[in-house]
Enzyme design. Structure first.
Site, PDB file in Angstrom:
ATOM      1  N   HIS A 187     134.891  19.635  47.148  1.00 11.90           N
ATOM      2  CA  HIS A 187     134.350  20.193  45.792  1.00 11.90           C
ATOM      3  C   HIS A 187     133.409  21.316  45.795  1.00 11.90           C
ATOM      4  O   HIS A 187     133.006  22.074  44.903  1.00 11.90           O
ATOM      5  CB  HIS A 187     133.662  18.865  45.432  1.00 11.90           C
ATOM      6  CG  HIS A 187     132.506  18.494  45.727  1.00 11.90           C
ATOM      7  ND1 HIS A 187     132.260  17.452  46.970  1.00 11.90           N
ATOM      8  CD2 HIS A 187     131.364  19.000  45.536  1.00 11.90           C
ATOM      9  CE1 HIS A 187     131.210  17.392  47.192  1.00 11.90           C
ATOM     10  NE2 HIS A 187     130.377  18.009  46.506  1.00 11.90           N
TER      11      HIS A 187
ATOM     12  N   ASP B   8     138.540  14.931  49.954  1.00 11.94           N
ATOM     13  CA  ASP B   8     137.544  15.918  49.565  1.00 11.94           C
ATOM     14  C   ASP B   8     136.870  16.831  50.714  1.00 11.94           C
ATOM     15  O   ASP B   8     135.813  16.677  51.162  1.00 11.94           O
ATOM     16  CB  ASP B   8     136.272  15.180  49.005  1.00 11.94           C
ATOM     17  CG  ASP B   8     135.415  16.256  48.404  1.00 11.94           C
ATOM     18  OD1 ASP B   8     135.589  17.328  47.816  1.00 11.94           O
ATOM     19  OD2 ASP B   8     133.946  15.855  48.233  1.00 11.94           O
TER      20      ASP B   8
ATOM     21  N   SER C 291     126.277  18.260  50.495  1.00 11.83           N
ATOM     22  CA  SER C 291     127.580  18.028  50.441  1.00 11.83           C
ATOM     23  C   SER C 291     128.246  18.950  51.593  1.00 11.83           C
ATOM     24  O   SER C 291     128.082  20.190  51.437  1.00 11.83           O
ATOM     25  CB  SER C 291     128.192  18.329  49.256  1.00 11.83           C
ATOM     26  OG  SER C 291     127.852  17.285  48.181  1.00 11.83           O
TER      27      SER C 291
END
Length: 681
Positions: free
Chosen positions: A75, A105, A176
Site C-alpha cells: 500500500h 500487502d 509500514s
C-alpha cells in the site's frame, strides 16, 4: 498513525535492552543498516524528504532481504509514479518496482547497490522483547520497542491473506514496510498495520507480517512476478455454537467437483482441524495455512473431524487437467465456481460510469437499473457499459432518501437476465455479490458469505450485513441468494463485514417515483452529496484550515449519506476535532444500527476524545452482535478497561477465549496490567 503515549513499562524495557547489550553482541541498532526509507511519488502528492514538512507526503519503510532486493508494504508503493529509497547513510537511490501482491500487502523493490540482507530470527515467542524500525512520520529511521503480544494472527481484517505477529511496539505513518526485530537485531517480520488505523491512532496493537509469509511471497514475486495461492476447491464457514462447544475449527460448507478437496474425499460438514501441521480455528486460519505453501506444492495433509472422529486426508494439487479445479459443482464454467443460478445473474449486472467512474448497476426490469446514490452523486445521467457497447442512462426521480438511485436505459440486451426480487430472506444460506471487478475488467461473482445480521428492526435505512466479499467497483451491484434472487444492492464495507441495501428499499425506491417531492428530493440529495464530496477532497488533500473542517462537518451532516458520515468523521478525528467526529459517527450508527464497522468508528472517535464511559454502551452491543469476531472483542475489552466497566472487559475476554484463545492471552495481560488510559489530544 499518530504518536502512541508511552508508559514507564516501555521505557524500562528500552533501558533493559541497553543494559543487557555488550559490544560483542548485536542489537536492534545494528539492524538499522538493513532498513531503508521508501519515498514514493504518488499522483497529486509531493515526494517525502524533499524539503517539505515531515509527514506531509506519503513515505514508508523497506527491509533488505536479498542482495539488491527490498521488501515493503504494497500500500506504500501501489499508486506510485516513481520510487526512491533513502539509505541509512543518507544516500537517495532510485528503486525499481519488481512486483506486488495485494492479498498479503507485500511488494518487492530492486536497487542497484550493494546492500547487506538482514539476518533472520527464529520463530518468536509470546512476551519476547522486540523493536520496530521504520521511517516514522518521514522523520528518518527510528526504533520503538515492546513485546510480542500474539503470533499467528490471521483475522486482523487488513489483508485477504494474513499471518501477523502482534506487538505493542509503536508503529506510526511511515513505519509500514519497516522491520520488527529481536534484541539481536534479527528480522522477525515486516511491519504492516495497526489496529484502529482508520482512525489514525496508535493504541499499542500493531501487526507485522511473519517471516514465513513474507519470504514465501517475496520469493514468488522475485521469481514469477506474482503470487499464486493453492485453491483446494472448498468453501469454508464458521462453525456453529454447538460445534464450537466441542472444538474450534472451520466447517466445510461446500466442495467443488474436480477440486483437490473433492478428490481427497472432503465432505460438506467436515471440520478442518489442521492443514500442513498448522492448527486451524477459523476460515482465515485455513486460508493462511494454505497460503504459506509454494504454488508448486503437490501434497498437503489435512486433519479433519467428521462426526466426532479424526481423519487425515491428502490434498493433491498437480492434477493432469487443472481446468476442473476452477469450475463449480453446477456451472461447469471455469470463470464462475458457483451455483449456475448465481452465475447466470452476471448478465443482469453492468459496469457503469457517472460521478464514480467505475461502479456497478443491477437490472430489475427491461429498461430499469438500480445503483447507489454515491455512484451517481449530483449527476442526472450515467453510462452503462454493455456487451453491445455503452448505453446512455438517465436518473429516474424518486423521493427515497437512502443510498439508492433508479436509472432508465434503452438498448439493454434483449436476452439478458433481469433479477427477480426475493420475497423472503434465508439466513442459513450463503449470499453472493455480483459486480464489476476493476482489475479483471469484467463482471464476476465474488466469494460467498453468510448473513451476519439482518437490518435493524425499525431502522428506515437499515442494511443487510453479510460476509459476502465486496470491493471497489461493486457498489450498485447485486447481492443474491443461492437461487440467484436479488436480496440487496451492494454498498461496501470491509474487514470481512460487508453491507447491502435490502430489496425492501428497492421496492420503496420504485413506489416513491410518483411522490410529489420526487424531483426535489433527488436534486437535494445529489447537491448535498456533491458538496460533502468536495469538502472531503479539500481536507484529504491537506487543506485542514478550521473553515474547511467546519464546512466538512456541515456539508456531510446535510448529506446524511452513511458512507460520507463515516469518512468525514474519520477526517475530523485525524484533524483533532473528536467531538465533531463522534457526532458524525454516532449519526451513522443510528442510521444503520446493526453496522459493526460504524460502531467501531464511533468507539475510536469516543476514545480519542477520552470519552471512555460513553464507549461502554456501544462496546456492550459489540460483544452481543459479534461474539465470534476477535477484532470487535478486542475493542470491547479495551473499552471496558478504560471505561471502568470491568464486567464488560471480562465478558469480552470470555468471548475471545472461544473465538481465538491465542489473542485471549494478550487480552488477559491487558486487563490485569493495563496501561493508563490515553488522554485527549
Amino acid at each position: 498513525m499518530p504518536h502512541l503515549l508511552r508508559t514507564s513499562l516501555f521505557c524500562a524495557m528500552i533501558a533493559l535492552f541497553v543494559l543487557a547489550a555488550r559490544p560483542a553482541v548485536a542489537s536492534p541498532e545494528s539492524a538499522l543498516q538493513h532498513v531503508v526509507s521508501v519515498l514514493p511519488v504518488w499522483p497529486g502528492h509531493g515526494q517525502g524528504g524533499q524539503g517539505g514538512a515531515p509527514g506531509t507526503a506519503p513515505e514508508g519503510s523497506g527491509i533488505v532481504v536479498r542482495p539488491g532486493l527490498i521488501v515493503t508494504a504494497f500500500h506504500v508503493v501501489e499508486p506510485a509514479e516513481r520510487i526512491d529509497v533513502r539509505l541509512p547513510d543518507g544516500r537517495v537511490l532510485p528503486a525499481q518496482f519488481v512486483a506486488g501482491d495485494d492479498a498479503s500487502d507485500i511488494a518487492l523493490l530492486a536497487v542497484e547497490a550493494e546492500l547487506a540482507p538482514i539476518e533472520i530470527a527464529p520463530e518468536p515467542a509470546l512476551a519476547q522483547p522486540v523493536c520496530a524500525i521504520g521511517n516514522a512520520f518521514g522523520l528518518g529511521l527510528s526504533i520503538t520497542c515492546g513485546v510480542v503480544s500474539a503470533t499467528g494472527v490471521t483475522n486482523a481484517g487488513f489483508n485477504a491473506v494474513e499471518d501477523f505477529i502482534q506487538t505493542d511496539a509503536a508503529a506510526n505513518p511511515g513505519t509500514s514496510g519497516g522491520a520488527l526485530v529481536d534484541r539481536e537485531g534479527r528480522l522477525i517480520g515486516m511491519v504492516s498495520a495497526i489496529f484502529a488505523s482508520r482512525a489514525d491512532t496508535n493504541i499499542g496493537v500493531n501487526f507485522a507480517v511473519s517471516n514465513e509469509l513474507l519470504f514465501r511471497v517475496a520469493d514468488a514475486l522475485n521469481e514469477d512476478g506474482e503470487v499464486t495461492y493453492l485453491k483446494p476447491g472448498w468453501q469454508l464457514g464458521f462453525a456453529d455454537r454447538t460445534q464450537l462447544a466441542e472444538v474450534a475449527a472451520p466447517v466445510v460448507r461446500s466442495v467443488s467437483s474436480g477440486g483437490a478437496a473433492n478428490a481427497a474425499g472432503v465432505l460438506a460438514g467436515d471440520l478442518i482441524l489442521e492443514i500442513g501441521g498448522r492448527q486451524t480455528r477459523s476460515p482465515r486460519d485455513a486460508m493462511t495455512a494454505l497460503a504459506l505453501f509454494e504454488d508448486d506444492t503437490d501434497n498437503v495433509e489435512v486433519v479433519l473431524n467428521r462426526n466426532g472422529e479424526k481423519k487425515t486426508v491428502s490434498l493433491h494439487f498437480r492434477a493432469p487437467d487443472p481446468a476442473p479445479l476452477a469450475s463449480g459443482p453446477e456451472t461447469g464454467d471455469p470463470g464462475c465456481p458457483h451455483p449456475i443460478a448465481v452465475c447466470l445473474q452476471r448478465q443482469a449486472v453492468f459496469p457503469i460510469s457517472s460521478f464514480d467512474p467505475v461502479a456497478s448497476a443491477t437490472r430489475i426490469a427491461d429498461t430499469l437499473l438500480v445503483t447507489n446514490r454515491h455512484v451517481v452523486g449530483d449527476r442526472l445521467d450515467a453510462t452503462v457499459h454493455t456487451p453491445d457497447g455503452p448505453k446512455a442512462a438517465k436518473v429516474v426521480p424518486s423521493a427515497f432518501s437512502g443510498d439508492l438511485v433508479l436509472l432508465e436505459a434503452e438498448g439493454l440486451p434483449d436476452k439478458g437476465q433481469v433479477l427477480e426480487l426475493a420475497n423472503t430472506l434465508q439466513p442459513a444460506e450463503p449470499f453472493y455479490t455480483i459486480g464489476a471487478d476493476i482489475a479483471r475488467r469484467e463482471v464476476r461473482v465474488f466469494d460467498p458469505g453468510d448473513l451476519i445480521m439482518p437490518p435493524a428492526e425499525g431502522a428506515e435505512l437499515g442494511r443487510l450485513h453479510v460476509g459476502a466479499k465486496m470491493q471497489p467497483g461493486v457498489s450498485g451491484g447485486a447481492l443474491v441468494d443461492q437461487n440467484g434472487k436479488l436480496t440487496g444492492i451492494a454498498v461496501g464495507g470491509g474487514d470481512g463485514r460487508f453491507e447491502a441495501i435490502p430489496v425492501s428499499a428497492v421496492q420503496s425506491l420504485l413506489q416513491l417515483r410518483s411522490d410529489p417531492e420526487a424531483v426535489r428530493t433527488t436534486r437535494r440529495l445529489g447537491i448535498n452529496f456533491a458538496a460533502c464530496a468536495a469538502s472531503v477532497d479539500a481536507v484529504t488533500t491537506g487543506e485542514r484550515q478550521p473553515e474547511n473542517l467546519k464546512m466538512l462537518e456541515k456539508t456531510c451532516n446535510a448529506s446524511s449519506n452513511h458512507g460520507q458520515l463515516l469518512e468525514a468523521g474519520r477526517l475530523l478525528a485525524q484533524a483533532g476535532d473528536f467531538e465533531a467526529a463522534a457526532g458524525l459517527h454516532k449519526r451513522a450508527s443510528e442510521q444503520v444500527p446493526n453496522s459493526i464497522n460504524s460502531r467501531m468508528s464511533l468507539l475510536v472517535s469516543l476514545q480519542l476524545g477520552a470519552r471512555f464511559e460513553d464507549m461502554t454502551k456501544h462496546a456492550h452491543w459489540l460483544v452481543e452482535a459479534a461474539p465470534d469476531d476477535p477484532q470487535a472483542l478486542r475493542f470491547s475489552i479495551q473499552s471496558g478497561v478504560w471505561g471502568g466497566d470491568l464486567q464488560l472487559a471480562e465478558k469480552g475476554y470470555q468471548a475471545l477465549l472461544k473465538a481465538d484463545p491465542r489473542q485471549a492471552q494478550a487480552a488477559r495481560r491487558f486487563i490485569d496490567n493495563a496501561p493508563p488510559a490515553p488522554q485527549p489530544r
